[in-house]
Design a protein around this motif. Structure first.
Motif, PDB file in Angstrom:
ATOM      1  N   GLU A   2       0.862  -1.179   0.000  1.00 39.85           N
ATOM      2  CA  GLU A   2       0.000   0.000   0.000  1.00 39.85           C
ATOM      3  C   GLU A   2       0.902   1.235   0.000  1.00 39.85           C
ATOM      4  N   TYR A   3       0.605   2.228  -0.853  1.00 40.85           N
ATOM      5  CA  TYR A   3       1.432   3.424  -0.936  1.00 40.85           C
ATOM      6  C   TYR A   3       0.645   4.585  -1.500  1.00 40.85           C
ATOM      7  N   TYR A   4       1.203   5.775  -1.324  1.00 41.65           N
ATOM      8  CA  TYR A   4       0.653   6.999  -1.913  1.00 41.65           C
ATOM      9  C   TYR A   4       1.835   7.898  -2.259  1.00 41.65           C
ATOM     10  N   VAL A   5       1.897   8.346  -3.523  1.00 42.66           N
ATOM     11  CA  VAL A   5       2.975   9.214  -3.979  1.00 42.66           C
ATOM     12  C   VAL A   5       2.389  10.582  -4.288  1.00 42.66           C
ATOM     13  N   ILE A   6       2.951  11.599  -3.655  1.00 40.75           N
ATOM     14  CA  ILE A   6       2.551  12.981  -3.953  1.00 40.75           C
ATOM     15  C   ILE A   6       3.807  13.844  -3.880  1.00 40.75           C
ATOM     16  N   GLY A   7       4.040  14.594  -4.933  1.00 37.88           N
ATOM     17  CA  GLY A   7       5.231  15.437  -4.981  1.00 37.88           C
ATOM     18  C   GLY A   7       6.519  14.649  -4.874  1.00 37.88           C
ATOM     19  N   ASP A  21       9.965  20.237  13.360  1.00 38.31           N
ATOM     20  CA  ASP A  21       9.594  21.090  12.231  1.00 38.31           C
ATOM     21  C   ASP A  21       8.529  20.433  11.366  1.00 38.31           C
ATOM     22  N   CYS A  22       7.760  21.278  10.681  1.00 37.39           N
ATOM     23  CA  CYS A  22       6.765  20.798   9.720  1.00 37.39           C
ATOM     24  C   CYS A  22       7.385  20.760   8.329  1.00 37.39           C
ATOM     25  N   LEU A  23       6.886  19.870   7.510  1.00 32.44           N
ATOM     26  CA  LEU A  23       7.263  19.814   6.101  1.00 32.44           C
ATOM     27  C   LEU A  23       6.205  20.616   5.344  1.00 32.44           C
ATOM     28  N   VAL A  24       6.643  21.598   4.555  1.00 36.90           N
ATOM     29  CA  VAL A  24       5.728  22.445   3.795  1.00 36.90           C
ATOM     30  C   VAL A  24       5.988  22.220   2.309  1.00 36.90           C
ATOM     31  N   ILE A  25       4.918  21.917   1.576  1.00 34.54           N
ATOM     32  CA  ILE A  25       5.020  21.610   0.142  1.00 34.54           C
ATOM     33  C   ILE A  25       4.127  22.580  -0.625  1.00 34.54           C
ATOM     34  N   ASP A  26       4.624  23.129  -1.710  1.00 37.00           N
ATOM     35  CA  ASP A  26       3.863  24.048  -2.555  1.00 37.00           C
ATOM     36  C   ASP A  26       2.791  23.253  -3.308  1.00 37.00           C
ATOM     37  N   ALA A  27       1.543  23.424  -2.935  1.00 39.24           N
ATOM     38  CA  ALA A  27       0.442  22.654  -3.537  1.00 39.24           C
ATOM     39  C   ALA A  27       0.215  23.014  -4.998  1.00 39.24           C
ATOM     40  N   GLU A  28       0.480  24.266  -5.371  1.00 42.70           N
ATOM     41  CA  GLU A  28       0.258  24.685  -6.757  1.00 42.70           C
ATOM     42  C   GLU A  28       1.257  24.054  -7.717  1.00 42.70           C
ATOM     43  N   PHE A  86      -0.612  25.525   0.240  1.00 40.35           N
ATOM     44  CA  PHE A  86       0.497  24.707   0.708  1.00 40.35           C
ATOM     45  C   PHE A  86      -0.051  23.482   1.416  1.00 40.35           C
ATOM     46  N   HIS A  87       0.753  22.429   1.418  1.00 42.77           N
ATOM     47  CA  HIS A  87       0.461  21.252   2.235  1.00 42.77           C
ATOM     48  C   HIS A  87       1.433  21.299   3.405  1.00 42.77           C
ATOM     49  N   VAL A  88       0.892  21.195   4.597  1.00 40.76           N
ATOM     50  CA  VAL A  88       1.710  21.228   5.803  1.00 40.76           C
ATOM     51  C   VAL A  88       1.608  19.856   6.465  1.00 40.76           C
ATOM     52  N   VAL A  89       2.753  19.194   6.565  1.00 39.60           N
ATOM     53  CA  VAL A  89       2.797  17.844   7.128  1.00 39.60           C
ATOM     54  C   VAL A  89       3.567  17.895   8.446  1.00 39.60           C
ATOM     55  N   LEU A  96       6.667   8.261   5.858  1.00 38.32           N
ATOM     56  CA  LEU A  96       7.263   8.759   4.621  1.00 38.32           C
ATOM     57  C   LEU A  96       8.478   7.873   4.361  1.00 38.32           C
ATOM     58  N   ILE A  97       8.340   6.934   3.409  1.00 32.99           N
ATOM     59  CA  ILE A  97       9.375   5.912   3.243  1.00 32.99           C
ATOM     60  C   ILE A  97      10.438   6.255   2.198  1.00 32.99           C
ATOM     61  N   LYS A  98      10.119   7.188   1.285  1.00 31.93           N
ATOM     62  CA  LYS A  98      11.079   7.440   0.190  1.00 31.93           C
ATOM     63  C   LYS A  98      10.819   8.799  -0.433  1.00 31.93           C
ATOM     64  N   ARG A  99      11.857   9.333  -1.030  1.00 34.66           N
ATOM     65  CA  ARG A  99      11.778  10.573  -1.796  1.00 34.66           C
ATOM     66  C   ARG A  99      12.257  10.285  -3.204  1.00 34.66           C
ATOM     67  N   LEU A 100      11.415  10.546  -4.185  1.00 38.64           N
ATOM     68  CA  LEU A 100      11.817  10.459  -5.588  1.00 38.64           C
ATOM     69  C   LEU A 100      12.287  11.868  -5.952  1.00 38.64           C
ATOM     70  N   PRO A 101      13.592  12.086  -6.028  1.00 35.63           N
ATOM     71  CA  PRO A 101      14.133  13.451  -6.137  1.00 35.63           C
ATOM     72  C   PRO A 101      13.555  14.277  -7.285  1.00 35.63           C
ATOM     73  N   HIS A 102      13.185  15.488  -6.927  1.00 33.86           N
ATOM     74  CA  HIS A 102      12.657  16.485  -7.858  1.00 33.86           C
ATOM     75  C   HIS A 102      12.751  17.829  -7.140  1.00 33.86           C
ATOM     76  N   SER A 103      12.779  18.912  -7.887  1.00 31.80           N
ATOM     77  CA  SER A 103      12.920  20.230  -7.256  1.00 31.80           C
ATOM     78  C   SER A 103      11.773  20.548  -6.293  1.00 31.80           C
ATOM     79  N   VAL A 104      10.606  19.969  -6.493  1.00 34.52           N
ATOM     80  CA  VAL A 104       9.464  20.245  -5.619  1.00 34.52           C
ATOM     81  C   VAL A 104       9.636  19.648  -4.217  1.00 34.52           C
ATOM     82  N   ASN A 105      10.512  18.649  -4.075  1.00 35.12           N
ATOM     83  CA  ASN A 105      10.686  18.012  -2.767  1.00 35.12           C
ATOM     84  C   ASN A 105      12.117  18.125  -2.226  1.00 35.12           C
ATOM     85  N   THR A 106      12.837  19.144  -2.699  1.00 34.82           N
ATOM     86  CA  THR A 106      14.194  19.377  -2.195  1.00 34.82           C
ATOM     87  C   THR A 106      14.136  19.667  -0.702  1.00 34.82           C
TER      88      THR A 106
END
Length: 174
Positions: A33-38, A142-149, A132-135, A87-97
């Motif tokens: 089971e997984y969910y990938v976002i950003g 600290d919180c993780l903040v992601i640009d939702a747009e 923004f998404h605030v996790v 949060l098990i993995k990061r698929l590198p991209h500028s949105v998740n630096t």
């Protein structure tokens, strides 16, 4: 009773599948089971994942997961949860630096919504907080903040670049 030669005494005990999601069992022949976002991959904590991290370099976040796996019941860390979402993995991209410090973190809430299962996580990401998404993570200051747009464009690029055919697989969707 005493059995005579040739007699058998059998007792039938039904096998019941236990559903306690905080007792980690091996999973066989089931899709994870997984969910990938950003480019961030979330999944429930499982024995299969615990086995994977036990054979890798153990840092603070991995130690925390191992602690949760062994002491969640004793320390009442499981209250209000159906499972621990990680949060098990990061698929590198500028949105998740700069998200590496959150890897192996247990999700506490997303956009102010408490997370108790994968369905809660998906629903919480559907409604950003002021673009923004605030996790928030358990035991992380600290919180993780992601640009939702930026996510719609980034998600399609990430899924294509890493050849991920589906952005999520939830067990209830089977």
């Amino acid at each position: 009773d005493i059995l005579r030669e040739g007699e058998t005494n059998t007792v039938s005990i039904p096998l019941v599948g236990l559903t306690d999601s905080f007792i980690y069992r091996n999973s066989y022949d089931t899709r994870p089971e997984y969910y990938v976002i950003g480019g961030l991959v979330f999944s429930p904590l499982s024995r299969n994942y615990l086995r994977l991290i036990r054979h890798s370099r153990i840092g603070i976040s991995e130690q925390r997961l191992l602690y949760y796996s062994d002491y969640a019941k004793l320390d009442s860390l499981y209250e209000g949860k159906n499972e621990f979402i990680v949060l098990i993995k990061r698929l590198p991209h500028s949105v998740n630096t700069y998200t590496d410090p959150y890897i192996n973190g247990i999700v506490k809430n997303v956009n102010g919504n408490e997370i108790s299962c994968m369905q809660d996580l998906v629903a919480a990401f559907a409604t950003p907080s002021e673009n923004f998404h605030v996790v928030e993570f358990e035991d992380h200051p600290d919180c993780l903040v992601i640009d939702a747009e930026a996510l719609p464009t980034a998600d399609s690029m990430i899924l294509n670049d890493y050849r991920v055919t589906e952005s999520m697989h939830l067990k209830d969707a089977e």
